[in-house]
Design a protein around this motif. Structure first.
Motif, mmCIF file in Angstrom:
data_model
loop_
_atom_site.group_PDB
_atom_site.id
_atom_site.type_symbol
_atom_site.label_atom_id
_atom_site.label_comp_id
_atom_site.label_asym_id
_atom_site.label_seq_id
_atom_site.Cartn_x
_atom_site.Cartn_y
_atom_site.Cartn_z
ATOM 1 N N LYS A 140 0.832 -1.201 0.000
ATOM 2 C CA LYS A 140 0.000 0.000 0.000
ATOM 3 C C LYS A 140 0.868 1.254 0.000
ATOM 4 O O LYS A 140 1.975 1.265 0.531
ATOM 5 C CB LYS A 140 -0.931 0.021 1.217
ATOM 6 N N ARG A 141 0.324 2.324 -0.598
ATOM 7 C CA ARG A 141 1.017 3.613 -0.620
ATOM 8 C C ARG A 141 0.112 4.687 -0.026
ATOM 9 O O ARG A 141 -1.121 4.607 -0.143
ATOM 10 C CB ARG A 141 1.449 3.990 -2.041
ATOM 11 N N TYR A 142 0.763 5.709 0.556
ATOM 12 C CA TYR A 142 0.026 6.732 1.299
ATOM 13 C C TYR A 142 0.521 8.130 0.922
ATOM 14 O O TYR A 142 1.684 8.315 0.543
ATOM 15 C CB TYR A 142 0.211 6.519 2.800
ATOM 16 N N ASP A 143 -0.371 9.091 1.083
ATOM 17 C CA ASP A 143 0.006 10.491 0.871
ATOM 18 C C ASP A 143 0.823 11.029 2.039
ATOM 19 O O ASP A 143 1.564 12.004 1.887
ATOM 20 C CB ASP A 143 -1.250 11.354 0.695
ATOM 21 N N LEU A 144 0.688 10.402 3.191
ATOM 22 C CA LEU A 144 1.400 10.856 4.382
ATOM 23 C C LEU A 144 1.663 9.678 5.300
ATOM 24 O O LEU A 144 0.777 8.856 5.540
ATOM 25 C CB LEU A 144 0.566 11.906 5.135
ATOM 26 N N ILE A 145 2.900 9.595 5.784
ATOM 27 C CA ILE A 145 3.252 8.638 6.826
ATOM 28 C C ILE A 145 3.640 9.437 8.064
ATOM 29 O O ILE A 145 4.447 10.369 7.993
ATOM 30 C CB ILE A 145 4.414 7.723 6.411
ATOM 31 N N ILE A 146 3.054 9.077 9.194
ATOM 32 C CA ILE A 146 3.334 9.724 10.482
ATOM 33 C C ILE A 146 3.938 8.678 11.412
ATOM 34 O O ILE A 146 3.451 7.540 11.456
ATOM 35 C CB ILE A 146 2.041 10.286 11.101
ATOM 36 N N ALA A 147 4.978 9.068 12.138
ATOM 37 C CA ALA A 147 5.582 8.122 13.073
ATOM 38 C C ALA A 147 6.122 8.838 14.302
ATOM 39 O O ALA A 147 6.822 9.842 14.176
ATOM 40 C CB ALA A 147 6.707 7.346 12.390
ATOM 41 N N ASN A 148 5.770 8.317 15.455
ATOM 42 C CA ASN A 148 6.368 8.747 16.716
ATOM 43 C C ASN A 148 6.907 7.485 17.379
ATOM 44 O O ASN A 148 6.334 6.956 18.327
ATOM 45 C CB ASN A 148 5.333 9.441 17.602
ATOM 46 N N PRO A 149 8.042 6.978 16.860
ATOM 47 C CA PRO A 149 8.553 5.676 17.297
ATOM 48 C C PRO A 149 9.368 5.770 18.579
ATOM 49 O O PRO A 149 9.640 6.876 19.078
ATOM 50 C CB PRO A 149 9.466 5.293 16.125
ATOM 51 N N PRO A 150 9.769 4.640 19.136
ATOM 52 C CA PRO A 150 10.727 4.671 20.250
ATOM 53 C C PRO A 150 12.020 5.344 19.785
ATOM 54 O O PRO A 150 12.568 4.977 18.739
ATOM 55 C CB PRO A 150 10.958 3.183 20.556
ATOM 56 N N TYR A 151 12.504 6.323 20.563
ATOM 57 C CA TYR A 151 13.733 7.012 20.136
ATOM 58 C C TYR A 151 14.626 7.417 21.305
ATOM 59 O O TYR A 151 15.483 8.287 21.158
ATOM 60 C CB TYR A 151 13.401 8.245 19.287
ATOM 61 N N VAL A 152 14.468 6.791 22.443
ATOM 62 C CA VAL A 152 15.340 7.100 23.568
ATOM 63 C C VAL A 152 16.609 6.266 23.453
ATOM 64 O O VAL A 152 16.541 5.042 23.279
ATOM 65 C CB VAL A 152 14.633 6.819 24.912
ATOM 66 N N GLY B 190 17.387 1.786 21.043
ATOM 67 C CA GLY B 190 18.713 1.228 20.804
ATOM 68 C C GLY B 190 19.814 2.137 21.319
ATOM 69 O O GLY B 190 19.569 3.158 21.959
ATOM 70 N N ILE B 191 21.063 1.769 21.013
ATOM 71 C CA ILE B 191 22.224 2.477 21.544
ATOM 72 C C ILE B 191 22.174 3.963 21.231
ATOM 73 O O ILE B 191 22.335 4.818 22.108
ATOM 74 C CB ILE B 191 23.530 1.876 20.993
ATOM 75 N N ASP B 192 21.929 4.317 19.971
ATOM 76 C CA ASP B 192 21.917 5.735 19.581
ATOM 77 C C ASP B 192 20.516 6.308 19.460
ATOM 78 O O ASP B 192 20.339 7.471 19.085
ATOM 79 C CB ASP B 192 22.691 5.957 18.287
ATOM 80 N N GLY B 193 19.509 5.498 19.751
ATOM 81 C CA GLY B 193 18.132 5.973 19.754
ATOM 82 C C GLY B 193 17.405 5.898 18.428
ATOM 83 O O GLY B 193 16.203 6.168 18.376
ATOM 84 N N ILE B 194 18.083 5.534 17.350
ATOM 85 C CA ILE B 194 17.432 5.613 16.035
ATOM 86 C C ILE B 194 17.312 4.261 15.333
ATOM 87 O O ILE B 194 17.148 4.207 14.105
ATOM 88 C CB ILE B 194 18.137 6.634 15.114
ATOM 89 N N ASP B 195 17.345 3.159 16.091
ATOM 90 C CA ASP B 195 17.195 1.849 15.458
ATOM 91 C C ASP B 195 15.885 1.757 14.682
ATOM 92 O O ASP B 195 15.857 1.324 13.517
ATOM 93 C CB ASP B 195 17.238 0.749 16.518
ATOM 94 N N ILE B 196 14.779 2.137 15.301
ATOM 95 C CA ILE B 196 13.473 2.043 14.656
ATOM 96 C C ILE B 196 13.318 3.149 13.614
ATOM 97 O O ILE B 196 12.744 2.923 12.534
ATOM 98 C CB ILE B 196 12.329 2.136 15.690
ATOM 99 N N VAL B 197 13.845 4.322 13.905
ATOM 100 C CA VAL B 197 13.760 5.439 12.956
ATOM 101 C C VAL B 197 14.451 5.080 11.649
ATOM 102 O O VAL B 197 13.952 5.402 10.556
ATOM 103 C CB VAL B 197 14.374 6.717 13.561
#
Length: 328
Positions: A221-233, A256-263
């Motif tokens: 599927k494709r979207y006009d907008l993707i929003i994400a507030n993932p884990p980032y600590v 994760g270690i630097d906070g951006i594994d999911i990002v």
């Protein structure tokens, strides 16, 4: 370059029991707010869950106990409180101090952009800056900033990743009145809370909830907008979380270690799920510098809100396509 984001508050110590209050000592809503603020300051509580200071949190708890919307506080600030109401207010103040649980868990409610949402310990307490940005930068209620999507009414599909309680999906339904919204979370418990909120707002026909790992439930599927507030600590932040945050699901914080594994995963796969004119709106907290270091040629647009500086980025589908062509 990204601006330096805020560091998490230091861990607080456990506080003693509250002193006893004799009947008639506290009379008005303001009296109880003052008393609560004094006790919160004495206990050195942390405020990071929808209210940013002890006064706002005290007013929130007093209003919720009295079944008043926060906007009604000024109208009743000097009104007298009944004896049974006083007992209930003192009880919730006491539980906030002694348990150090977020206030939203004590009353099972949080407000975002003036709308009430149900929350409990199955989800992180919503406090994303994205809610404000939907209004200010996407033709929502405020419409004061530059419109990152020119015509909000033309948005047909929105994907929210890591939806938690579903608040941002519901706010997206307001900002984009013609959009169908898919909201994804890996947690079955979180989706149960989101489902309750979707039903409360009567949005079952517009918001579909999916359990799974990021894009997996919406493959193709494709979207006009993707929003994400993932884990980032990051690891340092996880080690210094205050007691209030440790009451929330760890999975909602750990990046994760630097906070951006999911990002990283969200960013790397976003181009496969966006329409040509679409874009990704993602919150990363204090990890903006780590993200820019990992993607040095990315065209991130860092967005500020009333209470944040450079903690949310916007990147278009075309910039994502170019990013991957360059091999970043």
């Amino acid at each position: 370059m990204a601006k330096r984001a805020k560091t998490p508050p230091k861990r607080s110590r456990i506080s003693p029991k509250l002193p006893k209050v004799s009947p008639g000592e506290l009379l008005t809503l303001l009296d109880f707010v003052r008393y609560a603020v004094s006790r919160f300051n004495e206990a050195k509580l942390t405020f990071a869950h929808g209210t940013t200071d002890p006064v706002a949190e005290a007013a929130f708890l007093v209003c919720e106990t009295l079944h008043l919307h926060p906007d009604q506080f000024e109208n009743f600030a000097t009104a007298r409180v009944a004896a049974h109401e006083a007992r209930e207010i003192l009880d919730v103040i006491g539980r906030r101090v002694t348990s150090r649980r977020p206030a939203a868990y004590l009353v099972n409610k949080i407000y975002m952009r003036g709308l009430p949402f149900y929350v409990d310990e199955r989800v992180i307490v919503p406090r994303s800056f994205i809610g404000e940005l939907l209004d200010s930068h996407f033709g929502g209620l405020d419409g004061e900033g530059p419109h990152l999507i020119e015509d909000a009414s033309a948005v047909e599909g929105v994907l929210e990743l890591c939806t938690g309680s579903g608040c941002l999906a519901i706010l997206s339904s307001v900002a984009f009145p013609n959009a169908q919204i898919d909201a994804v979370d890996i947690s079955k418990d979180a989706l149960a809370v989101a489902a309750r909120n979707v039903v409360d707002f009567g949005l079952e026909d517009r918001i579909a909830l999916h359990r799974g790992d990021l894009y997996a439930p919406v493959a193709g599927k494709r979207y006009d907008l993707i929003i994400a507030n993932p884990p980032y600590v990051d690891a340092a932040g996880m080690a210094s979380l205050p007691a209030e945050c440790r009451a929330e699901p760890k999975i909602a914080f750990d990046g994760g270690i630097d906070g951006i594994d999911i990002v990283r995963r969200i960013l790397d796969e976003a181009k496969e799920h966006l329409t040509p004119q679409g874009g990704l709106l993602c919150e990363v907290g204090r990890c903006s510098e780590a993200l820019e270091a990992a993607y040095p040629r990315a065209e991130f647009l860092w967005l500020d809100t009333e209470d944040s500086t450079g903690e949310v980025f916007w990147i278009t589908a075309s910039d994502l396509a170019n990013l991957h062509k360059r091999g970043d």
